[in-house]
Scaffold this motif. Structure first.
Motif, PDB file in Angstrom:
ATOM      1  N   GLY A 162       0.800  -1.226   0.000  1.00 33.54           N
ATOM      2  CA  GLY A 162       0.000   0.000   0.000  1.00 33.54           C
ATOM      3  C   GLY A 162       0.830   1.272   0.000  1.00 33.54           C
ATOM      4  O   GLY A 162       0.280   2.377   0.053  1.00 33.54           O
ATOM      5  N   ARG A 164       2.662   4.482  -1.044  1.00 35.54           N
ATOM      6  CA  ARG A 164       2.587   5.441  -2.147  1.00 35.54           C
ATOM      7  C   ARG A 164       3.822   6.343  -2.057  1.00 35.54           C
ATOM      8  O   ARG A 164       4.129   6.861  -0.991  1.00 35.54           O
ATOM      9  N   TYR A 166       6.295   9.384  -1.970  1.00 29.09           N
ATOM     10  CA  TYR A 166       6.110  10.755  -1.510  1.00 29.09           C
ATOM     11  C   TYR A 166       6.070  11.707  -2.716  1.00 29.09           C
ATOM     12  O   TYR A 166       6.704  11.472  -3.720  1.00 29.09           O
ATOM     13  N   THR A 167       5.334  12.773  -2.553  1.00 26.11           N
ATOM     14  CA  THR A 167       5.292  13.808  -3.571  1.00 26.11           C
ATOM     15  C   THR A 167       5.874  15.083  -2.979  1.00 26.11           C
ATOM     16  O   THR A 167       6.120  15.172  -1.775  1.00 26.11           O
ATOM     17  N   ASP A 170       4.241  16.452   0.073  1.00 23.25           N
ATOM     18  CA  ASP A 170       4.474  15.792   1.348  1.00 23.25           C
ATOM     19  C   ASP A 170       5.696  16.338   2.079  1.00 23.25           C
ATOM     20  O   ASP A 170       5.880  16.086   3.272  1.00 23.25           O
TER      21      ASP A 170
END
Length: 174
Positions: A162, A164, A166-167, A170
């Motif tokens: 699960g 995701r 980091y962008t 974040d």
């Protein structure tokens, strides 16, 4: 380039040359019994039948294989050829890699027997490549697992499925 090669050996400086004595009968004799006993234990763990074990070892005759097994179980001397020892070495490397990548032996065994979508497996379980009778099949699985150990590729485990990435949103700057 010539200055990087040891004089006359063809081996780059600082890289130890493979010694031919490692293939000498005395050395193979020293390694053969322990190697084959360990191989048999791993095959028991992986639930490989006799035909699959013989395929991994390069298809020795059934009587030859059974004689080898009898001799090593009785701790008698045996001398396997270099090809068989290389195949056993690949199995040991696969087993070691599974032990590093998975927290339990059973998880590693399950991985071997589960269909895999990596291109080299073509949707089939890795154990099919291991037991196809070729040294290349063994080494392909070993290289795949070594790459996974190095972080190049491996299917995510339950904890990471699960995750995701980091962008920029974040990242917090203070």
């Amino acid at each position: 380039m010539a200055d990087l090669i040891s004089a006359g050996s063809g081996v780059p400086h600082g890289v130890p040359a493979l010694s031919a004595d490692r293939f000498e009968p005395a050395n193979r004799k020293r390694l053969s019994g322990p190697a084959l006993r360990t191989f048999l234990a791993i095959c028991d763990l992986w639930k490989l039948g006799e035909a699959e074990r013989r395929a991994v070892l390069g298809f020795p005759a059934r009587s030859t294989y059974q004689n080898w097994v009898k001799m090593v179980r009785e701790h008698r001397d045996i001398t396997l050829d270099a090809d068989v020892l290389m195949r056993i070495s690949a199995v040991l490397g696969i087993h070691k890699a599974l032990g590093i990548l998975y927290s339990s032996e059973q998880e590693g065994v399950d991985w071997l027997h589960r269909a895999h979508q990596a291109t080299v497996f073509g949707g089939k379980p890795p154990v099919e490549l291991i037991t196809n009778g070729t040294q290349d099949g063994l080494m392909t699985v070993r290289r795949f697992l070594d790459a996974a150990r190095g972080g190049l590729y491996m299917e995510p485990n339950e904890v990471d499925k699960g995750f995701r990435p980091y962008t920029d949103a974040d990242v917090v700057f203070s």
